[in-house]
Motif scaffolding. Structure first.
Motif, short mmCIF file in Angstrom:
data_model
loop_
_atom_site.label_atom_id
_atom_site.label_comp_id
_atom_site.label_asym_id
_atom_site.label_seq_id
_atom_site.Cartn_x
_atom_site.Cartn_y
_atom_site.Cartn_z
N TYR B 90 0.84 -1.21 0.00
CA TYR B 90 0.00 0.00 0.00
C TYR B 90 0.87 1.26 0.00
O TYR B 90 0.70 2.15 -0.82
N ALA B 91 1.83 1.29 0.90
CA ALA B 91 2.65 2.50 1.06
C ALA B 91 3.51 2.74 -0.18
O ALA B 91 3.70 3.87 -0.62
N ARG B 92 4.01 1.66 -0.75
CA ARG B 92 4.84 1.78 -1.93
C ARG B 92 4.00 2.28 -3.12
O ARG B 92 4.41 3.17 -3.86
N THR B 93 2.80 1.69 -3.27
CA THR B 93 1.91 2.11 -4.36
C THR B 93 1.51 3.56 -4.18
O THR B 93 1.43 4.33 -5.14
N GLU B 94 1.29 3.94 -2.92
CA GLU B 94 0.90 5.32 -2.63
C GLU B 94 2.01 6.28 -3.10
O GLU B 94 1.73 7.31 -3.72
N GLU B 95 3.25 5.93 -2.83
CA GLU B 95 4.38 6.75 -3.27
C GLU B 95 4.34 6.95 -4.79
O GLU B 95 4.50 8.06 -5.29
N ILE B 96 4.09 5.85 -5.49
CA ILE B 96 4.10 5.91 -6.95
C ILE B 96 2.94 6.77 -7.46
O ILE B 96 3.11 7.60 -8.35
N VAL B 97 1.78 6.57 -6.84
CA VAL B 97 0.59 7.31 -7.28
C VAL B 97 0.77 8.80 -7.03
O VAL B 97 0.48 9.63 -7.89
N VAL B 98 1.32 9.13 -5.86
CA VAL B 98 1.54 10.55 -5.54
C VAL B 98 2.49 11.17 -6.56
O VAL B 98 2.27 12.28 -7.05
N GLN B 99 3.52 10.41 -6.91
CA GLN B 99 4.49 10.89 -7.88
C GLN B 99 3.83 11.13 -9.24
O GLN B 99 4.06 12.15 -9.89
N ALA B 100 2.97 10.18 -9.63
CA ALA B 100 2.33 10.27 -10.94
C ALA B 100 1.38 11.46 -10.99
O ALA B 100 1.27 12.16 -12.01
N LEU B 101 0.69 11.71 -9.85
CA LEU B 101 -0.29 12.79 -9.83
C LEU B 101 0.36 14.16 -9.62
O LEU B 101 -0.29 15.19 -9.76
N ALA B 102 1.63 14.17 -9.28
CA ALA B 102 2.32 15.44 -8.99
C ALA B 102 2.38 16.34 -10.22
O ALA B 102 2.46 17.56 -10.10
N ASN B 103 2.33 15.71 -11.42
CA ASN B 103 2.44 16.49 -12.65
C ASN B 103 1.11 17.09 -13.09
O ASN B 103 1.07 17.88 -14.01
N ALA B 104 0.01 16.67 -12.42
CA ALA B 104 -1.31 17.16 -12.81
C ALA B 104 -1.42 18.66 -12.48
O ALA B 104 -0.74 19.15 -11.56
N PRO B 105 -2.28 19.38 -13.23
CA PRO B 105 -2.42 20.84 -12.99
C PRO B 105 -2.92 21.16 -11.59
O PRO B 105 -2.46 22.12 -10.99
#
Lengths: 247, 410
Positions: B90-105
């Motif tokens: 969960y925590a690892r996936t959360e890191e990845i998701v946060v990173q992916a969403l960081a580029n959103a406007p």
């Protein structure tokens, strides 16, 4: 003399066979009592009931001044309440030393947590040494009990019972397989123990019962046939017929 | 009795010294901290082996010392792995998701992140919602509590039911095996919320430690596993050296007699069963981050049978025996099944060890049981000149163990 153990109206049936049939009697607080009877008279079943191994179909068994019913207690609780049992064969823990066997039997809190944190104090070790001396095993404390002779194992088991400090001691055929000298020693020990507690001896051997010189209860077909001194019961015609008359 | 604990149990010091030496040696030969002699995957194998030694220790307590042949301890081991795996994943996936969403406007809302995590984890089984069992997966402390609590409570409930009805011997073994099988079958279902037969994966990536290489992580986990094993060994040795150990062995040899001594046999069994289940779960929680993946096959009954085989080959009723057995057999198993063992050409048939290893293992189990019931640990006794009451080969079962040999044959 107030009663320590009161058995009243107890019956047990195994697959339709009545092993104990409306059995009633009392044992005093400091009493030596012999229970005799032919095979299948219910002697062992009686011991199983008192120690909680077998549940009777009806009747009551109460113990102590406050008349606690033993029927609702587990074997371990009954043992903690003060009932000790000596088996016919010596049952000691062969893989452990005499010291460990005695230390386990020593009267102490028995719950897992208490035992986990228990470390023998000096007094405990001394008490174990004292008990070992009493039963003639002083020099064998560090030996595995499996290495002991048959007679020494019997003594170790008696030592373990003494360590438990029971108020009622049930002894199953203590003289079986003993030499004459060992029998005399056993008799003396049982009489001595009965000074401070109740001792019930289940025995087959009339000579041995005569040595004990105590009140005798004759069981037959699961109930009391006669009770009194050995001379008294051996004169009883019913006893002669079912037990003594045979062979 | 006046001597210290270590003076009375010299084997504990020897064991701890050997374990420290081993850990130091592996560290100095590792990629991260030494000469790179050992590959990182082999360091992981050694770290995993230490965890298996710890669960073998638990098995030895419950079986070797107390006589309960549990075929459920690898289930507790795997449950511990699942509990830590949920957080890791969960925590690892959360890191990845946060990173992916960081580029959103727009900055991501917590709801978006949670949805993203759920889709990432459960997309593989066709779901997008996080099941209720994952409620605490975001919190490391909560999942660490669950590592202990879930297997512990399962063992407590199961043990209470089983021991209270005085189920013993082979019937109890069958019952524990049924529990293990039921648990495995349940986890195979996608509905159980733990990704069915896909299991949990990517567990070797520790959240928050993305910058640390696997080379270093493998050594860290080796240290943690060694520390856990050392601590477990020390506690186990302390427990079995005292009166508690006496009572455990007495229950193994003649539980009826122990009852008449006034000990509640059921209470003791429940206590030991539950505590060893928790130890197994902790071992599992250290094992699966090193293995990287866990799936329901890990808790199939065969795993628990292997555990019993390790302890039997190593030597029941002695702590170092269990450790030796687990290390020896599992490393040998890695060697044979890894394809590195040379095949034997018989002319008409070529023995491929990958296929034949299990037969060899089964055979050695039978042979050890028949001819060397003390296992490998017996060699140490033999060398030290220790003696046991001679039973002249007559195997006395738990119920007859306290009888003399000639009485037992009557």
């Amino acid at each position: 003399m107030s009663a320590l153990l009161e058995v009243s109206g107890v019956s047990v049936t195994f697959d339709g066979f009545r092993a104990i049939n409306n059995l009633s009697f009392n044992i005093g607080t400091q009493e030596l009592r012999a229970i005799i009877g032919p095979n299948g008279a219910g002697k062992t079943t009686f011991m199983d009931i008192v120690t909680g191994k077998t549940r009777p179909d009806e009747g009551s068994v109460t113990f102590g001044e406050r008349s606690v019913s033993l029927l609702s207690l587990s074997e371990a609780q009954i043992a903690q309440a003060g009932v000790g049992r000596k088996f016919q064969r010596p049952t000691v823990f062969e893989d452990q030393t005499v010291f460990d066997n005695l230390m386990m039997a020593l009267k102490k809190p028995r719950s897992p947590f208490a035992v986990l944190l228990f470390r023998p104090a000096k007094v405990d070790a001394e008490r174990v040494a004292e008990l070992a001396a009493e039963v003639g095993l002083r020099d064998h404390l560090d030996r595995k009990s499996g290495e002991l002779s048959h007679g020494q194992k019997q003594w170790l088991e008696i030592g373990m019972l003494l360590a438990q400090e029971p108020r009622l001691l049930l002894v199953d055929e203590p003289a079986a397989g003993m030499t004459l000298a060992e029998r005399e020693h056993t008799t003396a020990l049982l009489v001595e123990m009965a000074r401070t507690r109740a001792v019930v001896v289940v025995e087959h051997d009339m000579e041995f019962v005569r040595r004990l010189n105590c009140k005798v209860t004759v069981l037959h077909e699961g109930s009391v046939l006669a009770e009194g001194s050995l001379d008294h019961v051996t004169k009883n015609p019913a006893v002669i017929e079912v037990y003594l008359g045979r062979g | 009795m006046k001597q210290g604990f270590f003076a009375r149990n010299p084997s504990v010091l020897v064991f701890l010294a050997l374990l420290a030496l081993f850990t130091l040696g592996v560290t100095l030969l590792s990629h991260a901290y030494g000469t790179s002699f050992l590959s990182t995957s082999f360091v992981k194998t050694l770290g995993k082996t230490l965890c298996l030694c710890l669960v073998a220790l638990a098995m030895d307590l419950v079986w070797g010392y107390m006589g309960i042949l549990s075929l459920g301890h690898m289930a507790f081991f795997a449950l511990g792995g699942y509990m830590i795996g949920m957080w890791l994943m969960y925590a690892r996936t959360e890191e990845i998701v946060v990173q992916a969403l960081a580029n959103a406007p727009l900055p991501a809302t917590p709801q978006e992140i949670a949805d993203g995590v759920a889709t990432q984890i459960f997309g593989v089984v066709g779901g997008a919602d996080l099941p209720a069992v994952w409620t605490f997966a975001g919190s490391l402390p909560a999942q660490l509590v669950l590592v202990v609590a879930v297997p512990g409570l399962l063992a407590l409930a199961f043990g209470w039911l089983a021991f209270r009805s005085r189920v013993t011997g082979v019937y109890l073994s069958i019952l524990t095996q049924a529990m293990t099988l039921a648990l495995a079958l349940y986890l195979y279902q996608n509905d159980s919320g733990l990704r069915g037969n896909n299991g949990l994966s990517g567990l070797q990536n520790i959240p928050g430690l993305g910058g640390v290489s696997q080379d270093a992580l493998s050594v860290w986990f080796l240290w943690a596993s060694a520390a856990a094993l050392a601590l477990g060994y020390l506690i186990a040795a302390w427990v079995v050296s005292g009166k508690f150990g006496s009572v455990m062995r007495a229950i193994r040899d003649d539980e009826q007699r122990v009852r008449f001594l006034g000990y509640s046999v059921e209470g003791y069994k429940l206590f030991v069963f539950t505590v060893t289940a928790i130890v197994a779960a902790i071992a599992g929680a250290l094992y699966y981050p090193q293995a990287g993946i866990i799936n329901p096959a890990e808790l199939a009954p065969i795993a628990s049978i292997y555990l019993a085989v390790w302890v039997a080959i190593g030597g029941r009723g002695r702590l170092y025996g269990a450790v030796i057995g687990a290390a020896f057999v599992s490393l040998l198993s890695t060697w044979f099944t890894g394809g590195r063992a040379p095949s034997i050409d018989l002319g008409v048939y070529i023995i491929q060890w990958v296929d034949w290893w299990q037969i060899l293992l089964g055979l050695s189990f039978v042979l050890v049981t028949l001819f060397a019931p003390q296992g490998i640990g017996g060699l140490i006794d033999w060398a030290a000149g220790l003696r046991h009451p001679s039973r002249r080969g007559a195997a006395l079962g738990p119920n007859d163990g306290a009888l003399q040999e000639k009485e037992a044959t009557e």
